[in-house]
Write an enzyme that holds these catalytic residues in place. Structure first.
Site, PDB file in Angstrom:
ATOM      1  N   LYS A  45     -16.618  -9.823  -8.899  1.00  9.88           N
ATOM      2  CA  LYS A  45     -15.189 -10.033  -8.634  1.00  9.88           C
ATOM      3  C   LYS A  45     -14.974 -11.406  -8.013  1.00  9.88           C
ATOM      4  O   LYS A  45     -14.062 -12.155  -8.393  1.00  9.88           O
ATOM      5  CB  LYS A  45     -14.652  -8.946  -7.689  1.00  9.88           C
ATOM      6  CG  LYS A  45     -14.430  -7.629  -8.387  1.00  9.88           C
ATOM      7  CD  LYS A  45     -14.169  -6.484  -7.421  1.00  9.88           C
ATOM      8  CE  LYS A  45     -14.196  -5.178  -8.205  1.00  9.88           C
ATOM      9  NZ  LYS A  45     -14.200  -3.979  -7.390  1.00  9.88           N
ATOM     10  N   GLN A  70     -13.355  -1.797  -1.871  1.00 10.74           N
ATOM     11  CA  GLN A  70     -14.330  -1.265  -2.831  1.00 10.74           C
ATOM     12  C   GLN A  70     -14.671   0.183  -2.502  1.00 10.74           C
ATOM     13  O   GLN A  70     -14.953   0.519  -1.352  1.00 10.74           O
ATOM     14  CB  GLN A  70     -15.586  -2.155  -2.806  1.00 10.74           C
ATOM     15  CG  GLN A  70     -16.640  -1.785  -3.827  1.00 10.74           C
ATOM     16  CD  GLN A  70     -16.209  -2.053  -5.271  1.00 10.74           C
ATOM     17  OE1 GLN A  70     -15.399  -2.935  -5.535  1.00 10.74           O
ATOM     18  NE2 GLN A  70     -16.742  -1.286  -6.188  1.00 10.74           N
ATOM     19  N   ASP A 122      -5.490  -2.568  -7.075  1.00 11.26           N
ATOM     20  CA  ASP A 122      -6.129  -1.434  -7.750  1.00 11.26           C
ATOM     21  C   ASP A 122      -5.084  -0.483  -8.340  1.00 11.26           C
ATOM     22  O   ASP A 122      -5.406   0.346  -9.188  1.00 11.26           O
ATOM     23  CB  ASP A 122      -6.962  -0.620  -6.742  1.00 11.26           C
ATOM     24  CG  ASP A 122      -8.446  -0.944  -6.798  1.00 11.26           C
ATOM     25  OD1 ASP A 122      -8.936  -1.265  -7.885  1.00 11.26           O
ATOM     26  OD2 ASP A 122      -9.101  -0.839  -5.739  1.00 11.26           O
TER      27      ASP A 122
END
Ligand code: GUN
Length: 297
Positions: free
Chosen positions: A56, A100, A123
């Site tokens: 990422k 995460q 997200d």
């Protein structure tokens, strides 16, 4: 001989999408003097998560983003994590915040995810983003379903009206948002799950099968209608002949004989997730600064 399916090359599509995001970032920076900032928070030492987070960071920098990664010890408390998120919520140079998953067991995942400003929730997991998607006015869409839709539209065209999509799996991260996205594209959508009677018969009706259950090769080749499109979201590590390898939720070698288009594993949906995270970060920056988003669906 029946014709074999055409592979959907998610790796190439994702690389192209990242290139587009990089170009859009450059153009917006030239016009508005602002660039996307992405903060990624990793708690603990999960090896798979460490790889994701590194990728990422790498791709965010390649796109010209500001990228900040917070690597916190597994002992981090709920209060410490909430304070960090609060600070990032208030930081004008950060437009996207990603925590995460999975988090260590001692942390309350729901409270953490809900503390992220929904406009920074790249997200798309915040209840507000789920709600916006369900009323057909999405802000930030979960990355894997979004990536799956982009691959579908690339092969089948933007107009998916009237197609029957069967989604196998009802997770909050993939199955349910995928249902909303395909509904918004005027598909007829069926969700199958572990209690569904005769999943095979349902799949045989489908123009589009989306497999997202996490069971290796659950979907057999003869469940796929001739000419259907198969999106395999599963990434399962299995032992075969003394070696480990990655397989999807679909029996690829058999399904390829019936499908018109099919995603391989790896190299199908997987690479789209990070590319869509970058796309979402650019969208988030646009939303927060009232700049027109170049990537509307
Ligand atoms: N862990 C594995 N995939 C994901 C993802 O898409 N988002 C987050 N936050 N964590 C993950």
């Amino acid at each position: 001989m029946s014709q074999q399916a055409q592979l959907i090359d998610g790796k190439a599509f994702a690389a192209n999408l990242r290139q587009t995001i990089a170009e859009q970032t450059k153009a917006i920076e030239a016009q508005h003097n602002i660039r996307p900032g992405l903060a990624v928070i990793l708690v603990g030492e999960d090896p798979a998560s460490q790889v994701y987070v590194r990728n990422k960071e790498k791709f965010a920098l390649e796109c010209g983003f500001k990228s900040e990664t917070f690597r916190l010890p597994a002992e981090t408390t709920q209060e410490e994590l909430l304070t960090l998120i609060q600070n990032l919520n208030e930081d004008q140079s950060i437009h996207g915040i990603l925590v995460q998953l999975p988090l260590p067991k001692n942390l309350n995942e729901e409270e953490i995810l809900n503390s992220i400003n929904p406009l920074k929730d790249v997200d798309g997991f915040h209840p507000m983003n789920i709600g916006q998607l369900s009323i057909g006015q999405p802000y930030l869409i979960p990355c894997t379903p979004l990536g799956s839709l982009l691959l579908l539209q690339d092969k089948l065209g933007k107009d998916l009206s009237g197609k029957h999509a069967v989604i196998v799996g009802r997770s909050n991260i993939v199955g349910k948002p995928m249902m909303q996205l395909l509904l918004s594209q005027n598909c007829t959508v069926t969700i199958a799950h572990s209690r569904t009677k005769d999943v095979a018969a349902l799949c045989r009706e489908a123009d589009i099968v989306v497999a997202a259950v996490g069971v290796p090769k659950l979907i057999k080749g003869d469940w796929i209608k001739k000419g259907a499109t198969v999106i395999d979201v599963g990434i399962n590590r299995i032992e075969e002949n003394g070696k480990t390898r990655l397989v999807g939720d679909v029996d690829f070698d058999e399904a390829i004989k019936n499908a018109a288009f099919i995603t391989p594993v790896p190299g199908g949906v997987g690479p789209m997730t990070i590319a869509c995270l970058l796309r979402n970060t650019l969208t988030a920056m646009c939303l927060q600064n009232k700049i027109e988003d170049p990537n509307k669906l």
